[in-house]
Design an enzyme around this catalytic site. Structure first.
Site, PDB file in Angstrom:
ATOM      1  N   TYR A   1       0.955  -1.280   0.094  1.00 44.07           N
ATOM      2  CA  TYR A   1      -0.082  -0.128  -0.002  1.00 44.07           C
ATOM      3  C   TYR A   1       0.807   1.243   0.094  1.00 44.07           C
ATOM      4  CZ  TYR A   1      -3.570  -3.380   1.682  1.00 44.07           C
ATOM      5  OH  TYR A   1      -4.303  -4.596   1.813  1.00 44.07           O
TER       6      TYR A   1
ATOM      7  N   TYR B   1     -12.367  -6.934   6.615  1.00 43.95           N
ATOM      8  CA  TYR B   1     -11.135  -7.131   5.591  1.00 43.95           C
ATOM      9  C   TYR B   1     -10.932  -8.408   5.322  1.00 43.95           C
ATOM     10  CZ  TYR B   1      -6.638  -7.257   3.747  1.00 43.95           C
ATOM     11  OH  TYR B   1      -5.583  -7.159   2.867  1.00 43.95           O
TER      12      TYR B   1
HETATM   13  C1  PLP Z   1      -4.217 -10.702   6.184  1.00 44.50           C
HETATM   14  C2  PLP Z   1      -5.627 -11.306   6.131  1.00 44.50           C
HETATM   15  C3  PLP Z   1      -6.186 -11.785   4.676  1.00 44.50           C
HETATM   16  C4  PLP Z   1      -5.303 -11.850   3.530  1.00 44.50           C
HETATM   17  O1  PLP Z   1      -4.132 -12.685   3.676  1.00 44.50           O
HETATM   18  P1  PLP Z   1      -3.129 -12.581   2.790  1.00 44.50           P
HETATM   19  O2  PLP Z   1      -2.125 -13.584   3.034  1.00 44.50           O
HETATM   20  O3  PLP Z   1      -2.252 -11.104   2.984  1.00 44.50           O
HETATM   21  O4  PLP Z   1      -3.214 -12.320   1.506  1.00 44.50           O
HETATM   22  C5  PLP Z   1      -7.600 -12.016   4.579  1.00 44.50           C
HETATM   23  N1  PLP Z   1      -8.228 -12.258   5.825  1.00 44.50           N
HETATM   24  C6  PLP Z   1      -7.995 -11.487   6.754  1.00 44.50           C
HETATM   25  C7  PLP Z   1      -8.706 -11.557   7.947  1.00 44.50           C
HETATM   26  C8  PLP Z   1      -6.689 -11.017   7.172  1.00 44.50           C
HETATM   27  O5  PLP Z   1      -6.182 -10.624   8.423  1.00 44.50           O
END
Ligand code: PLP
Length: 452
Positions: free
Chosen positions: A21, A158
């Site tokens: 980011y 997220y």
């Molecule tokens: C970090 C995260 C993701 C994405 O995982 P990556 O390995 O960065 O692709 C998805 N869901 C949650 C809740 C996360 O904390």
């Protein structure tokens, strides 16, 4: 802190690399990692000055056992001497089979509820979420409900950075505005009430609203996806476990699959092995990642019930339509098995409880700061919420001076220490966080946000 000659590495990085980011910009600070051991990182700044810091972030939730753990190091070395990677199409190997058995054995269970018994190995959390969403749509289609192609999520969530995952992230704080043509179409319920102030009535009111939204859209919805109990990158928002029971009921009533994204919360971080265990609720699909390999190598997994697996396999497509090149990477699986072996000894529970108490007592004094709105902890997670945006660069730099690595975002300075952190490490983290916030945000009016 010792003065050493600059290596020039940061300058070379700036000329060639992207960071998470971040703009391709020369003026964001970077620190070079020279060594990592236990809970400590040895950082070198651009001037060549070295700083030894406690990693309060566990490298974004992942390094739960600390760096250079002898058991994990040995597992990686042993697998390296055997083979590092083979394709997973038509081939199998012990590390993958053992990992699937570990995960199924650890997954949440409840009486009378089908367990999670089938595992898809993915390369990262975002990909595991993509696979979960794909599987849910394929399941609905194979069940004769092909119009169910959308998802119900909750605000403040997220779920990752790939397109389908972005589409179920918070529609305002997420990345929807940058890709309006690609991320529309999902349905969002309000964020559940905060754990600290929730009442049975506020939980009930939220559950009714969820129920209404699901009822209005049920013909189009394939699944509900949420982060159980703790929303992470969407704002470090903890909410009552009873909301998971409401989500389960709504999903069952409307024929929706329930997906729990345990990528951040899994493997003990919130005080239970999985956040779902706080409510005794079993989802139909679960995603894990982040701490799965103890922070050594990228790996994630999607688990689902036997019924979903057999329905999708018996559908017209005849298969789950996904297959990464590096699926089931043996090196990653071997390290994951070593990490889960440490988890299985059960010591994490006392560690997480102990760290949680240390964070609570250590961070509470932050409430006396004028700039601070709230302090909260859940499991081994501690959060200082400011009234305005954090000056990320200034707080990060100040915390380093106090021997702590933090990576704030928005209005949050937060920590999720490795489970091996001692009482002294936790004290150093909480004191460093408070000192950094006080130095940066108490003397002068809050400055602008900076990078994420
Ligand atoms: C970090 C995260 C993701 C994405 O995982 P990556 O390995 O960065 O692709 C998805 N869901 C949650 C809740 C996360 O904390």
């Amino acid at each position: 802190m010792t003065g050493v000659a600059p290596t020039g590495l940061i300058e070379r990085d700036r000329a060639r690399l992207w960071h998470p980011y971040a703009p391709a910009s020369p003026d964001l600070p970077l620190w070079e990692v020279g060594a990592a051991d236990g809970v400590r990182l040895r950082l070198r700044d651009e001037d060549g000055t070295c700083h030894e810091v406690v990693d309060a972030m566990s490298s974004w939730w992942s390094a739960i056992h600390g760096y250079r753990h002898p058991v994990l190091d040995a597992a990686a070395r042993r697998q390296l001497e055997s083979f590092s990677h083979v394709m997973f199409g038509g081939l199998t190997h012990a590390p993958a089979v053992e990992l699937a058995e570990w995960l199924v054995g650890m997954a949440p269970t409840a009486p009378g509820r089908p367990g999670l018994e089938r595992v898809f190995l993915a390369d990262s959390g975002s990909v595991a979420v993509e696979v979960a969403l794909k599987l849910a749509v394929q399941f609905q289609t194979a069940s004769g409900r092909p119009s169910r192609q959308r998802f119900l999520s909750i605000r403040g969530g997220y779920h990752g950075d790939t397109f389908a995952a972005m589409g179920v992230c918070d529609p305002v704080d997420g990345m929807h505005s940058a890709f309006p043509g690609l991320l529309a179409g999902n349905v969002f319920a309000p964020r559940p009430p905060a754990a600290a102030s929730a009442t049975p009535e506020s939980v009930q009111a939220w559950a009714l609203e969820l129920q209404d939204i699901a009822a209005n859209h049920s013909g189009e919805l394939a699944a509900i996806i949420v982060e159980p109990v703790l929303q992470g990158a969407g704002g470090m928002h903890a909410y009552p476990a009873e909301c998971l029971t409401a989500l389960r009921q709504v999903a069952d009533r409307h024929g929706l699959l329930l997906i729990f994204d345990e990528i951040a919360t899994g493997f003990g971080r919130t005080g239970e092995l999985f956040a779902a265990d706080h409510a005794g609720v079993v989802p139909d699909i679960m995603c894990v990642g982040k701490a799965l390999t103890g922070g050594y190598v990228t790996l994630a997994a999607m688990l689902c019930t036997g019924e979903i697996a057999s329905t999708v396999s018996g559908g017209q497509a005849g298969a789950l339509l996904h297959g990464p090149t590096f699926m089931g990477n043996p090196l990653a699986c071997a390290v994951a098995n070593a990490s889960l072996g440490i988890i299985a000894d059960g010591c994490w529970r006392a560690d997480v409880a102990r760290i949680g108490l240390g964070l609570e007592s250590g961070l509470t004094p932050a409430l006396e700061l004028e700039a601070v709105r709230d302090v909260r902890t859940i499991g081994a997670v501690g959060v200082i919420e400011l009234k305005g945006p954090v000056d990320v660069t200034a707080v990060t730099t100040a915390a380093i001076r106090h021997g702590v690595w933090v990576r704030p975002f928005r209005n949050l300075v937060y920590t999720m220490p490795p489970y091996i952190s001692t009482a002294a490490d936790v004290d150093q983290i909480t004191a460093g966080m408070i000192a950094a916030v006080a130095e940066v945000h108490e003397r002068v009016p809050a400055r602008s946000g900076g990078a994420v």
